[in-house]
Design a protein around this motif. Structure first.
Motif, PDB file in Angstrom:
ATOM      1  N   UNK A  60       9.313   1.348  -4.390  1.00 43.90           N
ATOM      2  CA  UNK A  60       8.741   2.393  -5.246  1.00 43.90           C
ATOM      3  C   UNK A  60       8.675   1.915  -6.689  1.00 43.90           C
ATOM      4  N   UNK A  61       7.490   2.030  -7.289  1.00 46.32           N
ATOM      5  CA  UNK A  61       7.292   1.622  -8.677  1.00 46.32           C
ATOM      6  C   UNK A  61       6.261   2.554  -9.296  1.00 46.32           C
ATOM      7  N   UNK A  62       6.081   2.433 -10.607  1.00 46.66           N
ATOM      8  CA  UNK A  62       5.018   3.138 -11.301  1.00 46.66           C
ATOM      9  C   UNK A  62       4.187   2.107 -12.061  1.00 46.66           C
ATOM     10  N   UNK A  63       2.872   2.094 -11.882  1.00 49.08           N
ATOM     11  CA  UNK A  63       2.101   2.930 -10.975  1.00 49.08           C
ATOM     12  C   UNK A  63       2.338   2.535  -9.520  1.00 49.08           C
ATOM     13  N   UNK A  64       2.218   3.515  -8.631  1.00 49.85           N
ATOM     14  CA  UNK A  64       2.489   3.261  -7.222  1.00 49.85           C
ATOM     15  C   UNK A  64       1.359   2.442  -6.603  1.00 49.85           C
ATOM     16  N   UNK A  65       1.696   1.742  -5.521  1.00 53.39           N
ATOM     17  CA  UNK A  65       0.663   1.066  -4.745  1.00 53.39           C
ATOM     18  C   UNK A  65      -0.226   2.111  -4.077  1.00 53.39           C
ATOM     19  N   UNK A  66      -1.498   1.772  -3.924  1.00 51.52           N
ATOM     20  CA  UNK A  66      -2.481   2.744  -3.454  1.00 51.52           C
ATOM     21  C   UNK A  66      -2.978   2.399  -2.039  1.00 51.52           C
ATOM     22  N   UNK A  91       0.870  -1.177   0.000  1.00 59.98           N
ATOM     23  CA  UNK A  91       0.000   0.000   0.000  1.00 59.98           C
ATOM     24  C   UNK A  91       0.902   1.221   0.000  1.00 59.98           C
ATOM     25  N   UNK A  92       0.312   2.394  -0.032  1.00 56.85           N
ATOM     26  CA  UNK A  92       1.081   3.623  -0.180  1.00 56.85           C
ATOM     27  C   UNK A  92       2.135   3.776   0.911  1.00 56.85           C
ATOM     28  N   UNK A  93       1.832   3.399   2.145  1.00 61.58           N
ATOM     29  CA  UNK A  93       2.796   3.559   3.234  1.00 61.58           C
ATOM     30  C   UNK A  93       4.036   2.691   3.056  1.00 61.58           C
ATOM     31  N   UNK A  94       3.933   1.644   2.259  1.00 64.18           N
ATOM     32  CA  UNK A  94       5.061   0.728   2.093  1.00 64.18           C
ATOM     33  C   UNK A  94       6.121   1.255   1.130  1.00 64.18           C
ATOM     34  N   UNK A  95       5.746   2.176   0.245  1.00 63.91           N
ATOM     35  CA  UNK A  95       6.752   2.725  -0.663  1.00 63.91           C
ATOM     36  C   UNK A  95       7.138   4.160  -0.327  1.00 63.91           C
TER      37      UNK A  95
END
Length: 370
Positions: A216-222, A205-209
């Motif tokens: 970190x990747x694209x698209x980012x985890x939400x 999820x967002x807190x993990x990246x």
């Protein structure tokens, strides 16, 4: 060790329908890891430098990959203004090119030559429809005043729906879905539209990246709700969703935001899952079942085999080899790093795998029956 759901499980070899293999020493290092993840078939991305925009370049790249691995490589072209309907016809005739990848300009690694206006490619899409070549969409809207990494995918979905309406016979993949909205958009479309789901988005999820360049990747985890939607789609038994890891190796120095000790650039976008593709998916499913997000009864052989390869092969119309793998619960952990360039590689010439140093299922290839 606590009882593990998938200990002793035997499966057909997996298919990974979204991989980045790079070039040079990186290609040599990561391509040899494909089979370690239980994978026999890969759909190879074309965002090299320069991008793969011609059939000749794609076939040359395929030959280079095959010097290092014996997996089946489904090749792709990069959607580019130089592409014409004749390019598509030549690609079809080659017998080795299965799709054309669209990158919105500026959204991810090596996307500087990406798409600004889809309308200019309508003749190409019509040719792809006629020749039955797949359109692979990186589904994010390009940078703009009201577009962020958190809403770029959802902002792109009207484009997906529009292209499907204009070219209903065109087979389309919405790559690396990260949101509940993307899952629903794929469901809303006809059977020619499918979505790939990565291994890492089943965990993150967002807190993990945020603050962790390795994740970190694209698209980012939400959001957590998006992760739940992905887990449920991946275990739904629907042929509209299957594995595409988007495994994307970068040297550690690039992930840390620079090429030297005193550089400070943006960190590279990409998560490296290649050596554990199948194992990570099973770990994610097991963790979700343990938390009550999934029911253990949902994880049937049909569901697992479909998501890990059968659905993707049927969509791309390739036959399985008959190879099989076995999953075991042993005292194995994800390796800390993968050396690039051999034992004498300079400091920083390493790739850090996703979930390094964490427990992971073991995998072995079973002898093929005569």
């Amino acid at each position: 060790m606590a009882s593990r759901i998938f200990d002793g499980l035997e499966l057909p070899a997996s298919g990974d329908f979204h991989v980045h293999l790079r070039e040079g020493a990186m290609l040599e290092a990561v391509s040899r890891e494909i089979r370690n993840g239980g994978v026999e078939t890969v759909f190879v991305m074309p965002n090299l430098v320069p991008p793969i925009t011609t059939v000749k370049h794609a076939l040359s790249y395929k030959a280079t990959i095959e010097k290092h691995t014996d997996v089946k490589c489904l090749m792709s072209l990069y959607l580019h203004p130089s592409m014409t309907p004749e390019t598509i016809r030549e690609a079809k005739e080659s017998g080795h090119i299965y799709g054309v990848k669209s990158y919105p300009a500026g959204v991810t690694t090596n996307s500087d030559s990406g798409v600004v206006d889809y309308e200019q490619f309508y003749p190409v899409f019509k040719a792809m429809e006629d020749e039955d070549i797949v359109l692979n969409l990186h589904g994010e809207a390009p940078p703009a005043e009201n577009i962020t990494v958190l809403n770029a995918e959802e902002a792109f979905l009207p484009t997906l729906l529009d292209l499907h309406q204009r070219f209903p016979r065109l087979r389309i993949v919405l790559e690396h879905c990260t949101t509940a909205a993307a899952v629903e958009a794929v469901k809303k479309c006809g059977p020619n539209v499918v979505g790939t789901i990565t291994a890492h988005h089943l965990f993150l999820i967002v807190d993990d990246w945020a603050g962790d360049p390795i994740n970190f990747c694209k698209p980012v985890a939400k959001l957590p709700s998006d992760r739940v939607a992905l887990l449920k789609a991946a275990t739904s038994g629907s042929p509209k969703f299957f594995l595409g890891t988007d495994s994307a190796p970068h040297p550690l120095r690039a992930k840390k935001g620079g090429l030297g000790a005193h550089d400070a650039e943006k960190c590279a976008a990409g998560v490296f899952t290649q050596p554990y593709a199948t194992q990570l998916v099973l770990e994610a499913f097991e963790e979700a079942a343990r938390k009550g997000v999934l029911e253990k009864s949902d994880l049937t052989p049909f569901v697992l085999e479909g998501f890990l390869g059968d659905f993707g092969r049927k969509f791309y119309r390739v036959e399985p080899s008959g190879a099989r793998i076995k999953i075991s619960a042993r005292e194995e952990k994800v390796v800390e790093r993968l050396a690039v360039g051999g034992a004498n590689a300079e400091a920083g010439d390493v790739v850090i795998p996703f979930r390094r140093n964490t427990p992971i299922y073991s995998l072995e290839w079973l002898p093929q029956k005569p």
